[in-house]
Write an enzyme that holds these catalytic residues in place. Structure first.
Site, short mmCIF file in Angstrom:
data_model
loop_
_atom_site.label_atom_id
_atom_site.label_comp_id
_atom_site.label_asym_id
_atom_site.label_seq_id
_atom_site.Cartn_x
_atom_site.Cartn_y
_atom_site.Cartn_z
N ASN A 6 -3.69 -10.10 -3.34
CA ASN A 6 -2.60 -9.31 -2.75
C ASN A 6 -2.43 -9.82 -1.32
O ASN A 6 -3.22 -9.49 -0.44
CB ASN A 6 -3.00 -7.83 -2.78
CG ASN A 6 -1.94 -6.92 -2.20
OD1 ASN A 6 -0.89 -7.39 -1.73
ND2 ASN A 6 -2.21 -5.63 -2.20
N LYS A 13 -5.85 -9.82 0.53
CA LYS A 13 -6.86 -8.97 -0.11
C LYS A 13 -7.19 -9.62 -1.44
O LYS A 13 -6.27 -10.05 -2.16
CB LYS A 13 -6.30 -7.57 -0.38
CG LYS A 13 -6.13 -6.72 0.86
CD LYS A 13 -5.73 -5.29 0.45
CE LYS A 13 -5.07 -4.59 1.60
NZ LYS A 13 -4.17 -3.51 1.20
N ARG A 89 -0.19 -9.94 -6.72
CA ARG A 89 0.73 -8.82 -6.54
C ARG A 89 1.95 -9.36 -5.81
O ARG A 89 1.84 -9.96 -4.75
CB ARG A 89 0.08 -7.73 -5.69
CG ARG A 89 1.03 -6.61 -5.43
CD ARG A 89 0.44 -5.57 -4.54
NE ARG A 89 1.41 -4.49 -4.41
CZ ARG A 89 1.34 -3.58 -3.47
NH1 ARG A 89 0.36 -3.58 -2.60
NH2 ARG A 89 2.25 -2.64 -3.41
N HIS A 177 5.94 0.14 -5.93
CA HIS A 177 4.65 0.73 -6.35
C HIS A 177 4.52 0.79 -7.88
O HIS A 177 3.75 1.59 -8.42
CB HIS A 177 4.47 2.16 -5.78
CG HIS A 177 4.36 2.21 -4.29
ND1 HIS A 177 5.03 3.13 -3.53
CD2 HIS A 177 3.66 1.44 -3.42
CE1 HIS A 177 4.75 2.94 -2.24
NE2 HIS A 177 3.92 1.91 -2.15
N GLY A 207 0.72 6.60 0.17
CA GLY A 207 -0.21 5.78 0.97
C GLY A 207 0.43 5.60 2.34
O GLY A 207 1.13 6.50 2.80
N GLY A 209 2.74 3.25 2.80
CA GLY A 209 4.05 3.30 2.15
C GLY A 209 3.96 4.41 1.11
O GLY A 209 2.89 4.61 0.54
N ASP A 280 -1.36 7.65 10.87
CA ASP A 280 -2.50 7.86 9.97
C ASP A 280 -2.62 9.34 9.62
O ASP A 280 -2.75 10.18 10.50
CB ASP A 280 -3.78 7.36 10.66
CG ASP A 280 -4.93 7.26 9.68
OD1 ASP A 280 -5.28 8.28 9.04
OD2 ASP A 280 -5.48 6.17 9.54
N ARG A 282 -4.95 11.08 8.51
CA ARG A 282 -6.15 11.77 9.00
C ARG A 282 -5.92 12.31 10.41
O ARG A 282 -6.31 13.44 10.72
CB ARG A 282 -7.36 10.83 8.99
CG ARG A 282 -7.91 10.63 7.60
CD ARG A 282 -8.84 9.47 7.54
NE ARG A 282 -8.07 8.21 7.64
CZ ARG A 282 -8.46 7.06 7.15
NH1 ARG A 282 -9.63 6.96 6.57
NH2 ARG A 282 -7.72 5.98 7.26
N VAL A 330 -3.29 8.84 0.81
CA VAL A 330 -3.02 10.24 1.17
C VAL A 330 -3.12 11.13 -0.06
O VAL A 330 -3.79 12.17 -0.05
CB VAL A 330 -1.61 10.37 1.82
CG1 VAL A 330 -1.26 11.82 2.04
CG2 VAL A 330 -1.54 9.59 3.12
N ASN A 333 -6.73 11.62 -1.21
CA ASN A 333 -7.74 12.15 -0.28
C ASN A 333 -7.32 13.32 0.60
O ASN A 333 -8.17 14.03 1.11
CB ASN A 333 -8.19 11.03 0.66
CG ASN A 333 -8.78 9.86 -0.11
OD1 ASN A 333 -9.73 10.05 -0.86
ND2 ASN A 333 -8.21 8.69 0.05
N GLU A 383 -4.56 -0.65 -8.64
CA GLU A 383 -3.56 -1.68 -8.87
C GLU A 383 -4.20 -3.01 -9.23
O GLU A 383 -3.67 -3.77 -10.05
CB GLU A 383 -2.68 -1.82 -7.61
CG GLU A 383 -1.76 -0.63 -7.41
CD GLU A 383 -1.38 -0.39 -5.96
OE1 GLU A 383 -2.29 -0.13 -5.14
OE2 GLU A 383 -0.19 -0.43 -5.65
P1 ADP Z 1 -1.44 1.35 1.79
O1 ADP Z 1 -0.05 1.82 1.52
O2 ADP Z 1 -1.57 0.55 3.04
O3 ADP Z 1 -2.15 0.75 0.60
P2 ADP Z 1 -3.34 3.54 1.46
O4 ADP Z 1 -3.00 3.87 0.06
O5 ADP Z 1 -4.68 2.94 1.76
O6 ADP Z 1 -2.21 2.69 2.16
O7 ADP Z 1 -3.21 4.89 2.32
C1 ADP Z 1 -3.41 4.94 3.68
C2 ADP Z 1 -3.23 6.38 4.14
O8 ADP Z 1 -4.21 7.20 3.48
C3 ADP Z 1 -3.43 6.61 5.64
O9 ADP Z 1 -2.40 7.44 6.15
C4 ADP Z 1 -4.75 7.34 5.70
O10 ADP Z 1 -4.79 8.25 6.77
C5 ADP Z 1 -4.73 8.12 4.41
N1 ADP Z 1 -6.09 8.55 4.07
C6 ADP Z 1 -7.12 7.79 3.67
N2 ADP Z 1 -8.25 8.56 3.53
C7 ADP Z 1 -7.88 9.84 3.85
C8 ADP Z 1 -8.57 11.09 3.91
N3 ADP Z 1 -9.85 11.19 3.59
N4 ADP Z 1 -7.86 12.18 4.29
C9 ADP Z 1 -6.56 12.08 4.62
N5 ADP Z 1 -5.85 10.94 4.58
C10 ADP Z 1 -6.51 9.83 4.20
#
Ligand code: ADP
Length: 396
Positions: A6, A13, A89, A177, A207, A209, A280, A282, A330, A333, A383
């Site tokens: 990717n 990646k 990808r 996606h 995520g 995105g 982010d 978090r 997101v 988690n 993925e």
């Molecule tokens: P990408 O689109 O880059 O693949 P990801 O699917 O890895 O992104 O998602 C990244 C997002 O997930 C970020 O906004 C991050 O804050 C959020 N995230 C990851 N772990 C947690 C968690 N434990 N609690 C809240 N949000 C989280």
């Protein structure tokens, strides 16, 4: 073995799968080459151990050679030919409707789609060219984020603009996606013990995105992203849907050209734009509970827009919704993002089980209570595994 790649403009990646059992490939190594063309760093995890290298990476070819040399040095592979196929990808595949062996025609289509995905497709193209040079015997497969959405209904993929824009310039909703949605549809078929072609789901891939897809009879029926991944729900740094007139208006107000404004919509909007602080989730949820007004504003808008789309898609499915699924960083988690979105859906009579919503989990978990009218789940997407399986199927 199968290598899954990717690649972005400055990062790759990669994941290596053992495919001795073709129906059950196992990932054995997970890594990242980053800061390519800037300076360079490579890291990967193998058998629980982390390997990290600072190394000059002037281009993707050097990065891939470095990775392969390390795999040989560490006896993970004995030579390059141990990897018989590579799955890539690719974000935009135009109107290609399924994963494909990369021949000249497919490669040209990926190149043509650069104008539709200028931030995403060039990375994949550079990586494909590099792998062709370094691993001339490997079979190459492209898996597209757009492919799964080729089944969208016409009234969903057309925009209400002159029809010639679609016919002559390909202006339509493509959706993204798709690799993740395809994985989730297959996983949910297993979880609910229901054939995939009878499944009706609303899947929230949230995520950095983010998009939401309405899956009807196992196929993508509508989705939030559009011609490009800028449309739809609010994201980490992307605006999602806005009134298109804002672009001309802000060009004039800020004395900037269209590409600068589009760049702001892609990179300085969304959670980052509305909070003025972070993209982010978090940080956003953390700040929300400390009473930070900037993060509150951002999270309220984010969860409202997602809920608005879910209700729209629920209307498309009528009374036949097998489940609402949250996935990606997101979605998998963020307990509170899920909770706030679900609380904004009074029409759906969802009952959340707060204990389940907070529990740790493996592949998936229910977060709705048994009394809930609609089942709600968090499911971990994969993925890379989806790409690996398509690569095996196309090359075996
Ligand atoms: P990408 O689109 O880059 O693949 P990801 O699917 O890895 O992104 O998602 C990244 C997002 O997930 C970020 O906004 C991050 O804050 C959020 N995230 C990851 N772990 C947690 C968690 N434990 N609690 C809240 N949000 C989280």
């Amino acid at each position: 073995m199968i290598l899954v790649v990717n690649a972005g403009s400055s990062s790759i990646k990669f994941r290596l799968f053992n495919d001795l059992d073709k129906s059950n490939p196992i990932d054995i190594l997970d890594g990242l080459a980053e800061r390519i063309t800037i300076d360079g760093a490579v890291s990967f995890k193998y058998e629980g151990k982390k390997y990290e290298y600072n190394v000059e990476l002037p281009n993707h070819e050097v990065a891939i050679k470095f990775i392969l040399d390390k795999l040989i040095e560490l006896n993970i592979i004995s030579n390059v030919d141990d990897i018989n196929a590579v799955g890539f990808r690719v974000v935009h595949g135009g109107t290609i409707s399924k994963s494909s062996i990369i021949d000249q025609k497919v490669f040209d289509t990926i190149k043509d789609a650069v104008k539709l995905a200028p931030l995403h497709n060039p990375g994949a193209i550079t990586a494909i060219e590099a792998i062709e040079k370094v691993m001339p015997k490997a079979k190459l497969v492209a898996c597209f984020d757009t492919a799964y959405h080729q089944t969208l209904a016409e009234e969903q993929y057309l925009y209400a603009v002159p029809y010639s824009w679609y016919k002559e310039h390909g202006v339509r909703k493509y959706g993204f996606h798709g690799i993740s949605y395809q994985y989730i549809a297959e996983k949910m078929s297993e979880v609910l013990a229901k054939p995939k072609d009878q499944l009706n789901l609303i899947v929230c891939h949230l995520g950095n995105g983010a998009s939401i897809t309405c899956i009807k009879n196992g196929k993508s029926f509508d989705t939030t992203m559009g011609l490009t991944p800028l449309a739809g729900v609010m994201m980490g740094t992307r605006s999602g849907d806005i009134d298109p007139s804002i672009i001309e208006y802000m060009c004039k107000e800020l004395q900037l050209d269209v590409s600068k404004i589009t760049n702001i919509l892609n990179k300085e909007s969304g959670l980052l734009g509305l909070s003025g602080k972070s993209s982010d989730m978090r940080d956003v949820t953390g700040g929300y509970f400390k009473g930070d007004e900037d993060y509150k504003r951002a999270l309220n808008k984010y969860t409202q827009v997602a809920a608005d789309y879910i209700i729209r898609f629920a209307n498309l499915l009528g009374h036949n919704i097998d489940g609402i699924v949250f996935t990606a960083g997101v979605g998998e988690n963020s307990i509170h993002t899920r909770q706030f979105i679900l609380e904004k859906l009074p029409l759906l009579d969802i009952e959340i089980d707060n204990t389940k919503n907070e529990e740790s989990y493996g592949d998936y978990k229910y977060i709705s209570s048994p009394n809930s009218k609609i089942k709600v789940l968090a499911v971990r997407t994969n993925e890379e595994l989806m790409i690996c399986k398509d690569t095996i199927n196309l090359t075996k």
